[in-house]
Design a protein around this motif. Structure first.
Motif, short mmCIF file in Angstrom:
data_model
loop_
_atom_site.label_atom_id
_atom_site.label_comp_id
_atom_site.label_asym_id
_atom_site.label_seq_id
_atom_site.Cartn_x
_atom_site.Cartn_y
_atom_site.Cartn_z
N SER A 1 5.82 -2.47 -11.49
CA SER A 1 4.55 -2.28 -12.18
C SER A 1 4.57 -3.02 -13.50
O SER A 1 5.61 -3.47 -13.97
N TYR B 1 9.10 -3.46 -5.68
CA TYR B 1 7.76 -3.62 -6.24
C TYR B 1 7.85 -3.17 -7.70
O TYR B 1 8.47 -2.15 -8.00
N GLN C 1 2.31 1.61 -3.48
CA GLN C 1 1.29 2.12 -4.38
C GLN C 1 1.08 3.62 -4.20
O GLN C 1 0.97 4.36 -5.18
N GLN D 1 0.83 -1.20 0.00
CA GLN D 1 0.00 0.00 0.00
C GLN D 1 0.87 1.26 0.00
O GLN D 1 0.55 2.24 -0.69
N LEU E 1 1.23 -3.16 -9.31
CA LEU E 1 2.47 -3.38 -8.55
C LEU E 1 2.48 -4.76 -7.91
O LEU E 1 1.52 -5.17 -7.26
N VAL F 1 -0.34 1.58 -10.76
CA VAL F 1 -0.42 1.47 -9.30
C VAL F 1 -1.05 0.13 -8.90
O VAL F 1 -0.54 -0.58 -8.03
N LYS F 2 -2.14 -0.23 -9.56
CA LYS F 2 -2.84 -1.48 -9.24
C LYS F 2 -2.01 -2.71 -9.59
O LYS F 2 -2.11 -3.75 -8.94
#
Length: 126
Positions: free
Chosen positions: A92, A90, A40, A37, A81, A78-79
């Motif tokens: 993307s 992380y 993101q 989180q 990752l 973002v979603k």
């Protein structure tokens, strides 16, 4: 006398383990890393100001007249990752893809490291 020799041997083994871990660049203890989180959130904060522009500073093969970054691109990145255990970041999905040279396809994506630092990466193939 045996206890002194054992202590000396223990210290020597300990130093050799540290040296080996440093040579292999292995962390002796697990490093603290930001959560998904937090990663993101960091990526969204980085990418949101780029909406409406072509991020040529991040992906040098893009041209100013290419399709600009959209809010949908940001949301998708973002979603998407996911944790990359090999790179300890992380990562993307691809944000941009296209031709970067005659007959060569390139794609660019973002990574977020454990400290929250954002880095653009790219790859390609002929």
């Amino acid at each position: 006398m045996k206890s002194v020799a054992f202590l000396f041997l223990s210290v020597l083994v300990s130093f050799s383990q540290v040296a080996l871990a440093e040579q292999l660049e292995l962390p002796l203890e697990p490093r603290a890393c930001i959560s998904l989180q937090e990663a993101q959130s960091s990526l969204a904060k980085y990418m949101n100001p780029l909406v409406g522009t072509v991020p040529v500073d991040d992906f040098n093969w893009l041209k100013e007249d290419d399709v600009p970054l959209t809010t949908r691109d940001v949301a998708h990145a973002v979603k998407s990752l996911e944790w990359d255990a090999r790179g300890l970041v992380y990562q993307s999905s691809a944000v941009y893809d296209g031709y970067c040279a005659a007959g060569a396809s390139c794609w660019g994506w973002y990574v977020v490291d454990c400290a929250g630092k954002i880095e653009a990466r790219m790859d390609g193939e002929e």
